[in-house]
Design a protein around this motif. Structure first.
Motif, PDB file in Angstrom:
ATOM      1  N   THR A 289       0.815  -1.221   0.000  1.00 14.58           N
ATOM      2  CA  THR A 289       0.000   0.000   0.000  1.00 14.58           C
ATOM      3  C   THR A 289       0.846   1.268   0.000  1.00 14.58           C
ATOM      4  O   THR A 289       0.333   2.345  -0.273  1.00 14.58           O
ATOM      5  N   SER A 290       2.122   1.179   0.335  1.00 12.83           N
ATOM      6  CA  SER A 290       3.000   2.363   0.466  1.00 12.83           C
ATOM      7  C   SER A 290       2.448   3.370   1.450  1.00 12.83           C
ATOM      8  O   SER A 290       2.670   4.566   1.289  1.00 12.83           O
ATOM      9  N   SER A 291       1.724   2.904   2.433  1.00  9.44           N
ATOM     10  CA  SER A 291       1.196   3.871   3.400  1.00  9.44           C
ATOM     11  C   SER A 291       1.236   3.287   4.805  1.00  9.44           C
ATOM     12  O   SER A 291       0.562   2.287   5.094  1.00  9.44           O
ATOM     13  N   SER A 292       2.022   3.904   5.687  1.00 10.78           N
ATOM     14  CA  SER A 292       2.033   3.362   7.045  1.00 10.78           C
ATOM     15  C   SER A 292       0.750   3.726   7.788  1.00 10.78           C
ATOM     16  O   SER A 292       0.385   3.038   8.741  1.00 10.78           O
ATOM     17  N   ASN A 325       7.322   8.942  13.217  1.00  8.35           N
ATOM     18  CA  ASN A 325       8.602   8.229  13.121  1.00  8.35           C
ATOM     19  C   ASN A 325       8.734   7.544  11.771  1.00  8.35           C
ATOM     20  O   ASN A 325       8.037   6.568  11.503  1.00  8.35           O
ATOM     21  N   MET A 326       9.581   8.077  10.925  1.00  7.94           N
ATOM     22  CA  MET A 326       9.744   7.478   9.597  1.00  7.94           C
ATOM     23  C   MET A 326      11.219   7.320   9.295  1.00  7.94           C
ATOM     24  O   MET A 326      11.824   8.152   8.630  1.00  7.94           O
ATOM     25  N   ASP A 327      11.794   6.235   9.785  1.00  7.96           N
ATOM     26  CA  ASP A 327      13.226   6.015   9.586  1.00  7.96           C
ATOM     27  C   ASP A 327      13.544   5.788   8.111  1.00  7.96           C
ATOM     28  O   ASP A 327      14.525   6.315   7.587  1.00  7.96           O
ATOM     29  N   GLY A 328      12.702   4.991   7.458  1.00  5.17           N
ATOM     30  CA  GLY A 328      12.944   4.695   6.035  1.00  5.17           C
ATOM     31  C   GLY A 328      12.865   5.963   5.202  1.00  5.17           C
ATOM     32  O   GLY A 328      13.710   6.211   4.339  1.00  5.17           O
ATOM     33  N   THR A 329      11.856   6.772   5.490  1.00  6.20           N
ATOM     34  CA  THR A 329      11.671   8.005   4.723  1.00  6.20           C
ATOM     35  C   THR A 329      12.851   8.954   4.931  1.00  6.20           C
ATOM     36  O   THR A 329      13.356   9.545   3.981  1.00  6.20           O
ATOM     37  N   SER A 330      13.303   9.089   6.175  1.00  7.07           N
ATOM     38  CA  SER A 330      14.384  10.046   6.419  1.00  7.07           C
ATOM     39  C   SER A 330      15.695   9.559   5.805  1.00  7.07           C
ATOM     40  O   SER A 330      16.463  10.346   5.268  1.00  7.07           O
ATOM     41  N   SER A 367       6.248  14.432   7.560  1.00  3.76           N
ATOM     42  CA  SER A 367       5.688  13.729   6.396  1.00  3.76           C
ATOM     43  C   SER A 367       4.428  12.971   6.790  1.00  3.76           C
ATOM     44  O   SER A 367       4.402  12.300   7.825  1.00  3.76           O
ATOM     45  N   ALA A 368       3.414  13.059   5.943  1.00  2.00           N
ATOM     46  CA  ALA A 368       2.205  12.267   6.194  1.00  2.00           C
ATOM     47  C   ALA A 368       2.518  10.813   5.860  1.00  2.00           C
ATOM     48  O   ALA A 368       3.399  10.544   5.046  1.00  2.00           O
ATOM     49  N   ALA A 369       1.789   9.904   6.525  1.00  2.00           N
ATOM     50  CA  ALA A 369       2.091   8.484   6.313  1.00  2.00           C
ATOM     51  C   ALA A 369       1.323   7.939   5.114  1.00  2.00           C
ATOM     52  O   ALA A 369       0.595   6.957   5.209  1.00  2.00           O
ATOM     53  N   VAL A 370       1.472   8.603   3.996  1.00  2.00           N
ATOM     54  CA  VAL A 370       0.744   8.187   2.785  1.00  2.00           C
ATOM     55  C   VAL A 370       1.731   8.073   1.625  1.00  2.00           C
ATOM     56  O   VAL A 370       2.837   8.600   1.714  1.00  2.00           O
ATOM     57  N   PRO A 371       1.311   7.415   0.511  1.00  2.00           N
ATOM     58  CA  PRO A 371       2.261   7.242  -0.577  1.00  2.00           C
ATOM     59  C   PRO A 371       2.837   8.567  -1.077  1.00  2.00           C
ATOM     60  O   PRO A 371       2.117   9.550  -1.236  1.00  2.00           O
ATOM     61  N   GLY A 372       4.133   8.570  -1.290  1.00  2.00           N
ATOM     62  CA  GLY A 372       4.783   9.728  -1.913  1.00  2.00           C
ATOM     63  C   GLY A 372       5.033  10.920  -1.006  1.00  2.00           C
ATOM     64  O   GLY A 372       5.620  11.908  -1.435  1.00  2.00           O
ATOM     65  N   ALA A 373       4.621  10.843   0.253  1.00  2.00           N
ATOM     66  CA  ALA A 373       4.763  12.008   1.140  1.00  2.00           C
ATOM     67  C   ALA A 373       6.227  12.365   1.360  1.00  2.00           C
ATOM     68  O   ALA A 373       6.586  13.538   1.488  1.00  2.00           O
ATOM     69  N   GLY A 374       7.081  11.341   1.377  1.00  2.58           N
ATOM     70  CA  GLY A 374       8.501  11.572   1.606  1.00  2.58           C
ATOM     71  C   GLY A 374       9.100  12.484   0.550  1.00  2.58           C
ATOM     72  O   GLY A 374      10.010  13.267   0.821  1.00  2.58           O
ATOM     73  N   MET A 375       8.570  12.404  -0.663  1.00 10.91           N
ATOM     74  CA  MET A 375       9.121  13.213  -1.747  1.00 10.91           C
ATOM     75  C   MET A 375       8.727  14.688  -1.601  1.00 10.91           C
ATOM     76  O   MET A 375       9.486  15.571  -1.960  1.00 10.91           O
ATOM     77  N   ARG A 410      10.517   1.857   1.690  1.00  8.30           N
ATOM     78  CA  ARG A 410      10.763   2.679   2.887  1.00  8.30           C
ATOM     79  C   ARG A 410       9.582   2.600   3.854  1.00  8.30           C
ATOM     80  O   ARG A 410       9.745   2.731   5.072  1.00  8.30           O
ATOM     81  N   THR A 411       8.385   2.356   3.297  1.00  6.80           N
ATOM     82  CA  THR A 411       7.218   2.214   4.182  1.00  6.80           C
ATOM     83  C   THR A 411       7.390   0.991   5.092  1.00  6.80           C
ATOM     84  O   THR A 411       7.026   1.027   6.270  1.00  6.80           O
ATOM     85  N   VAL A 412       7.963  -0.088   4.523  1.00  8.85           N
ATOM     86  CA  VAL A 412       8.207  -1.291   5.335  1.00  8.85           C
ATOM     87  C   VAL A 412       9.130  -0.940   6.503  1.00  8.85           C
ATOM     88  O   VAL A 412       8.887  -1.318   7.658  1.00  8.85           O
ATOM     89  N   VAL A 413      10.194  -0.182   6.194  1.00  7.82           N
ATOM     90  CA  VAL A 413      11.140   0.192   7.255  1.00  7.82           C
ATOM     91  C   VAL A 413      10.451   1.104   8.278  1.00  7.82           C
ATOM     92  O   VAL A 413      10.629   0.946   9.490  1.00  7.82           O
ATOM     93  N   ASN A 414       9.635   2.032   7.788  1.00 10.86           N
ATOM     94  CA  ASN A 414       8.940   2.934   8.716  1.00 10.86           C
ATOM     95  C   ASN A 414       8.150   2.159   9.764  1.00 10.86           C
ATOM     96  O   ASN A 414       8.236   2.411  10.957  1.00 10.86           O
ATOM     97  N   LEU A 415       7.362   1.188   9.308  1.00 12.66           N
ATOM     98  CA  LEU A 415       6.507   0.507  10.290  1.00 12.66           C
ATOM     99  C   LEU A 415       7.279  -0.540  11.102  1.00 12.66           C
ATOM    100  O   LEU A 415       6.909  -0.845  12.237  1.00 12.66           O
TER     101      LEU A 415
HETATM  102  N1  ASP Z   1       4.823   6.208   2.172  1.00 13.94           N
HETATM  103  C1  ASP Z   1       5.563   6.458   3.366  1.00 13.94           C
HETATM  104  C2  ASP Z   1       4.761   5.977   4.559  1.00 13.94           C
HETATM  105  O1  ASP Z   1       3.563   5.953   4.509  1.00 13.94           O
HETATM  106  C3  ASP Z   1       5.934   7.884   3.526  1.00 13.94           C
HETATM  107  C4  ASP Z   1       6.917   8.257   2.437  1.00 13.94           C
HETATM  108  O2  ASP Z   1       8.104   7.997   2.628  1.00 13.94           O
HETATM  109  O3  ASP Z   1       6.511   8.739   1.379  1.00 13.94           O
HETATM  110  O4  ASP Z   1       5.312   5.590   5.554  1.00 13.94           O
END
Ligand code: ASP
Length: 434
Positions: A289-292, A325-330, A367-375, A410-415
């Motif tokens: 889903t690319s969304s934590s 907390n978004m380790d993968g995103t950062s 960053s919001a926990a949704v697809p593409g927010a990291g960008m 990166r979403t996998v790493v975040n969660l």
């Molecule tokens: N999709 C990521 C998440 O939901 C956020 C991102 O890196 O875009 O955790």
């Protein structure tokens, strides 16, 4: 008939999801071979994936409210809550700084952006720099930076609880209200608190049952999600040009997962396999889903049921983690920022690298926990290290084509990071079951 039913029951959920994913990928490739394939998947298959994500998001707000209130009320004592809160925040900040540093070390030693041919930069720029998605990323980031330094604090406090509930991107506001509600239950006389506690406890069981029901369609939903991703994937040729950059991010993400497993082992003496086996359904859904935020209900269920972490800890640590907390995103933001600077021949000194650590930390919190927010938040990191405004779109164009697959990882790493912190906090509070 009976045997089939029994056999189906025996397949663990994560295998069902994996099989759904594999079949989705196969189906996506198969349909790519037909001219009508992409349209068929978009019109007839993809909506089932969307329905699943909507169901998960639907239950996220009620789940956060009831489980957080129940968790805090179950603590019986407000000082325990302060302890959990402090440990969680310290661990979140530390793991994020570690993630950014790992990203910086890899990207500075592997230098994936050095020597990218001018022609490739031109090609990517003309393909994507004028893309609507890139323009909207830049303007979204602009909105965030034009606010004052304390605006994030103001934003956490809702002025209308129904408005907060009606918007999933305001999850922190919902968390704030739930904490206030839970603490107030602790502070009033037990006799008066009891009826609400009982109601919340019963609601909690109901909401968890709803999550169970939603999870029944997970294997089919991931089929839909992955086949859609395959037919919408960019040109393989373009992806190949970004391979070295992509691999650098993946190497960093993989190192993070190893780091989590090591920490789990060192601090709890539990096997890393126990940890991974417990959260694998959430990891697979985060990937699909690319969304934590959408995966949050499943992460909560996995951590609570499989890792046996008390609700009082998981219900606090996980929703907060999903939002801040978004380790993968950062890690990805650090690698991407330096990669772009390397490709565009913009030198970055030590201060610029330190700036990346600080801004990527803040950006991942924001960053919001949704697809593409990291960008979107990457734009802020790029601005902070002095990438000129006219080069921002070019910078984003360089990494745009490969963003979705990296977002999935990166979403996998975040969660996984959020789940690891739940385990550590539980251990430090003496609440980790043997
Ligand atoms: N999709 C990521 C998440 O939901 C956020 C991102 O890196 O875009 O955790």
């Amino acid at each position: 008939m009976n045997t089939t039913r029994m056999q189906r029951k025996k397949i663990p959920l994560h295998w069902q999801i994996l099989i759904g994913m594999a079949l989705g990928v196969l189906f996506g490739f198969l349909m790519s071979g037909f001219s009508f394939g992409k349209l068929f998947i978009i019109n007839w298959i993809a909506p089932f994936g969307t329905i699943f994500i909507r169901l998960l998001k639907l239950i996220a707000i009620p789940l956060i409210f009831v489980s957080l209130v129940k968790g805090i009320a179950d603590l019986q004592d407000i000082s325990k809550f302060k302890n959990i809160g402090l440990r969680t925040i310290i661990l979140y900040i530390s793991t994020t700084v570690i993630a950014i540093s790992i990203g910086l070390i890899y990207v500075n030693t592997l230098k994936p952006g050095v020597g990218i041919p001018e022609e490739t930069i031109q090609q990517l720029t003309s393909a994507y720099a004028h893309d609507d998605a890139i323009a909207s990323n830049i303007s979204e980031a602009g909105k965030q930076t034009s606010q004052g330094p304390l605006s994030f604090l103001v934003d956490i406090v809702p002025d209308n609880i129904f408005a907060a509930m009606s918007n999933n991107s305001l999850m922190l506001q919902m968390i704030f209200f739930s904490i206030l509600f839970g603490i107030s239950i602790l502070l009033i006389p037990t006799k008066q608190a009891k009826p609400t506690e009982r109601l919340i406890s019963s609601l909690n069981t109901i909401v968890l049952k709803i999550v169970d029901i939603i999870m029944k369609i997970a294997p089919f939903a991931v089929f839909a999600l992955l086949s859609q991703i395959i037919v919408s994937t960019n040109d393989v040729e373009i992806l190949q040009k970004l391979l070295f950059y992509g691999l650098t991010v993946l190497l960093g993400l993989f190192t993070m997962i190893l780091f989590y497993l090591l920490i789990v082992y060192l601090f709890t003496k539990k096997s890393p396999i126990w940890f991974l086996r417990g959260i694998i359904p959430a990891q697979l859904l985060g990937f699909s889903t690319s969304s934590s935020a959408a995966t949050l209900p499943v992460t909560m269920e996995c951590v609570h049921k499989n890792l046996k972490i008390d609700n009082e800890i998981s219900s606090f640590v996980l929703p907060i983690g999903a939002t801040i907390n978004m380790d993968g995103t950062s890690l990805y933001q650090a690698v991407a920022a330096v990669f772009i600077a390397q490709a565009l021949h913009i030198p970055l000194d030590f201060t610029a690298q330190l700036t990346i650590v600080l801004t990527a930390l803040l950006a991942s919190i924001g960053s919001a926990a949704v697809p593409g927010a990291g960008m979107v938040m990457l734009v802020i990191v790029l601005e902070s290290i002095g990438i000129p405004a006219e080069k921002l779109a070019i910078g984003l164009a360089l990494i745009f084509a490969i963003d979705r697959p990296l977002d999935m990882c990166r979403t996998v790493v975040n969660l996984t990071g959020d789940s690891m912190v739940s385990v550590l906090v539980a251990k430090s509070m003496g609440k980790l079951k043997k």
